[in-house]
Design an enzyme around this catalytic site. Sequence first.
Site, mmCIF file in Angstrom:
data_model
loop_
_atom_site.group_PDB
_atom_site.id
_atom_site.type_symbol
_atom_site.label_atom_id
_atom_site.label_comp_id
_atom_site.label_asym_id
_atom_site.label_seq_id
_atom_site.Cartn_x
_atom_site.Cartn_y
_atom_site.Cartn_z
ATOM 1 C CG ASN A 170 -37.750 25.367 -2.233
ATOM 2 O OD1 ASN A 170 -38.408 25.227 -2.752
ATOM 3 N ND2 ASN A 170 -36.432 24.871 -2.195
ATOM 4 C CE LYS A 171 -40.455 19.493 0.063
ATOM 5 N NZ LYS A 171 -41.659 19.344 0.866
ATOM 6 C CD GLN A 205 -39.972 15.605 -2.157
ATOM 7 O OE1 GLN A 205 -38.968 15.370 -1.572
ATOM 8 N NE2 GLN A 205 -40.931 16.196 -1.533
ATOM 9 C CG ASP A 235 -42.753 25.137 -2.174
ATOM 10 O OD1 ASP A 235 -43.525 24.341 -2.524
ATOM 11 O OD2 ASP A 235 -41.618 24.872 -1.954
ATOM 12 N NE ARG A 246 -43.251 17.088 -5.868
ATOM 13 C CZ ARG A 246 -42.176 17.628 -6.435
ATOM 14 N NH1 ARG A 246 -42.103 17.200 -7.793
ATOM 15 N NH2 ARG A 246 -41.392 18.720 -6.117
ATOM 16 N N GLY A 247 -45.375 19.933 -5.842
ATOM 17 C CA GLY A 247 -44.681 20.959 -6.473
ATOM 18 C C GLY A 247 -45.526 22.203 -6.559
HETATM 19 O O1 MRU Z 1 -43.555 18.706 -0.991
HETATM 20 P P1 MRU Z 1 -43.489 19.039 -2.286
HETATM 21 O O2 MRU Z 1 -42.589 18.162 -3.126
HETATM 22 O O3 MRU Z 1 -44.609 19.588 -3.093
HETATM 23 O O4 MRU Z 1 -42.367 20.328 -2.226
HETATM 24 C C1 MRU Z 1 -42.469 21.456 -2.973
HETATM 25 C C2 MRU Z 1 -41.304 21.470 -3.809
HETATM 26 O O5 MRU Z 1 -41.297 20.878 -4.755
HETATM 27 C C3 MRU Z 1 -40.242 22.033 -3.617
HETATM 28 O O6 MRU Z 1 -40.094 22.896 -2.182
HETATM 29 C C4 MRU Z 1 -39.755 22.993 -4.677
HETATM 30 O O7 MRU Z 1 -38.232 23.292 -4.466
HETATM 31 C C5 MRU Z 1 -40.192 24.102 -4.963
HETATM 32 S S1 MRU Z 1 -41.896 23.762 -5.675
HETATM 33 C C6 MRU Z 1 -41.243 23.886 -7.423
#
Ligand code: MRU
Length: 394
Positions: free
Chosen positions: A264-265, A213, A254, A54-55
């Site tokens: 973002n998250k 995470q 994101d 993920r990320g």
């Molecule tokens: O749902 P995820 O774990 O894929 O979430 C994305 C992220 O890892 C975060 O939002 C992060 O801060 C930005 S992506 C590097």
Amino acid sequence: MNVEGRRYRTIWLKEGDPAVVRIINQLALPHRFEIIDLRSVEDVRRAVKDMYLRGAGLIGAAAAFGMYLAVLEAGSAAGDPAGFEAALRRAAALLKDTRPTASNLAWAADRMLALILRTPGGAGEKRERARLAAQEIADGDAECCRRIGLHGAELIKVIAEKKRGEPVNILTHCNAGWLAFVDYGSALSPVYAAFDQGIKVHVWVDETRPRNQGASLTAWELARHGVSHDLIADNAGGHLMQHGMVDLVITGADRVTRRGDAANKIGTYLKALAAKENGVPFYTALPSSTFDFTMDDGLGEIPIEERDSAELRFISGKTAEGRIETVQICPDESPARNWGFDVTPARYITGLISERGICDASEEGIRNLYPEGNPVPLRLGGSMPEESFPADFG
Ligand code: MRU
């Protein structure tokens, strides 16, 4: 980055068998370090959808390698060009359908599709071109993140000088470290760069419910690198800011629109509000591939992923006996809603840190860094000539 003295990226082709894509299984962390093999487009689709990886940057690189596997699966382009093209378009659609919020995924899938379809020659040429292009997207992601680290470390250095040797306290949310990219990370790259330069840093790690995470990945990464950190409850950041315990917030992103609104998250927006109220600088770190210049108003336009409510209703962890178990934390009859991301409007963001430098989170600020108006990733080698891409790809 290093794990137990060995250098790893988060995704790579298996040595001696380039038909296999290897990844670190992030579902097993922090309790077990495990490598898994992906051998088909379907394997990649499932790995992204179910978050074995993920990320934003990493799912982009995974989509690129997924398209390379699609070329291997499609077989001979020469025998049936129409069938070959249809198979590749299906693969791109399948990969893009996995997660909607991060721009990097569609960006990489579209880029690979355009490149492969424009590559002349037979199956062999297309295969080789797709492999090189996927590798180049992965290398580009790592290099962008390395540069983000160098730019962001300058900010940390300025604060460290003012604090005269006291550690710089940085709060981060979710995991925007090397596990979220191919290497280095976005939000954590400046932390690693500053640490490696001998600057004293300390990181407040938001646990980042519901999938944690922060607790499982960011804390694990920081511990591997020897960076001082404390895990905090998601709701603690405001309190720490009120008491002068946070010098700087750095998060990842994101998707960032052309005026600087950042998805973002989930929970990032609340941290940005608290930072503004308390005069704490709030920076968003991102590689170019996370910009989406087709969008302006982040709140209205960025698609927000809503995930399975089970992620909220259950929690997994290690028992005292070392077993991994999952337990329910709410009444049997209580439903839940699980939004994965939120949007922080540009006015709450002090600046954006990209591989090109630091700019204001505004249309003008972004245009100053990207005068071409359409961010394209760093080019590292000669395998992806400019003319391979239609003008609207970027
Ligand atoms: O749902 P995820 O774990 O894929 O979430 C994305 C992220 O890892 C975060 O939002 C992060 O801060 C930005 S992506 C590097």
